[in-house]
Enzyme design. Structure first.
Site, short mmCIF file in Angstrom:
data_model
loop_
_atom_site.label_atom_id
_atom_site.label_comp_id
_atom_site.label_asym_id
_atom_site.label_seq_id
_atom_site.Cartn_x
_atom_site.Cartn_y
_atom_site.Cartn_z
N CYS A 85 1.13 -1.27 0.28
CA CYS A 85 0.05 -0.03 0.14
C CYS A 85 0.86 1.55 0.68
CB CYS A 85 -1.67 0.12 1.36
SG CYS A 85 -2.25 1.33 1.19
N HIS A 202 -3.49 -5.41 0.63
CA HIS A 202 -2.99 -5.24 1.98
C HIS A 202 -2.79 -7.06 2.55
CE1 HIS A 202 -2.28 -2.11 4.08
NE2 HIS A 202 -3.85 -1.63 3.42
N GLU A 204 -1.22 -8.13 5.08
CA GLU A 204 -0.98 -8.35 5.95
C GLU A 204 -2.42 -8.95 6.51
OE1 GLU A 204 -1.44 -4.04 5.84
OE2 GLU A 204 -0.35 -5.76 4.33
#
Length: 225
Positions: A85, A202, A204
């Protein structure tokens, strides 16, 4: 492996990245940008957020931070580096990867799950998948539209450096499945070395089971495991 998660002023996904990597069994630590990279750094994450408030352009100021000279040098030596990002914006602004990320076609901040098609399965970031696999991960950005010149895009495709494309649940890279208007539905690209990658979604946020987003993103970050 010790992974340095670089924290700039305005980063807000650094703790998320550390927690996720630790969940995957990776030794990770947050590194304040002014402190430089630790001597034992074996991997680097440029996390999401709003470094320096996204003034000028998203990622532009962080890309000129002195620690990025260390990041580029480490990347040149083969140290795995991923920008996520805002980290992708920093990576492109610093020359780690080609192209740039600019304002979404909608001109809105968008936070939603998207589908990605794995374009290559022979890189450290995609070895956990098969080519053509479709995974679901969230996006959260206002300047995620990937832009690149026609000639640079042709080089990206010819060199097989597109890592992920936005697609529908069936793997079709359509305009409707492109959340931000990125050129050629590109969601992630490789640098000159396959150990360097940036992507806007993302992973994660789609790794820890207790987040309720599934675990499709785990395969990307297991490159550090």
């Amino acid at each position: 492996m010790t992974v340095a998660v670089v924290q700039f002023g305005g980063s807000n996904c650094d703790r998320d990245a550390v927690r996720t990597l630790e969940h995957l069994g990776v030794d990770a630590e947050r590194v304040w940008h002014e402190d430089g990279l630790p001597a034992d750094t074996d991997g680097i994450v440029l996390p999401g957020g709003f470094s320096y408030g996204d003034y000028l352009r998203a990622g532009a100021m962080a890309a000129r931070d002195p620690i990025m000279d260390e990041v580029r040098a480490a990347a040149d030596e083969g140290v795995p580096v991923i920008g996520i990002c805002n980290g992708a914006q920093i990576g492109s602004e610093s020359g780690l990867t080609p192209g740039a990320f600019t304002t979404n076609a909608s001109a809105r901040f968008q936070c939603e799950p998207v589908h990605l098609r794995v374009e290559r399965a022979d890189t450290p970031w995609t070895a956990a998948y098969d080519e053509g696999d479709v995974i679901e991960v969230p996006i959260a950005h206002g300047e995620g539209r990937f832009e690149v010149s026609e000639s640079a895009h042709a080089d990206l495709v010819a060199d097989d450096r597109v890592l992920f494309r936005y697609c529908d649940a069936d793997g079709n890279a359509t305009d409707a499945a492109n959340p931000n208007g990125s050129t050629d539905n590109v969601a992630g690209v490789l640098g000159e070395r396959e150990t360097v990658a940036v992507l806007m979604p993302h992973p994660e946020r789609a790794t820890l089971p207790d987040l309720g987003r599934g675990t499709d993103g785990a395969g990307i970050l297991t490159a550090f495991a």
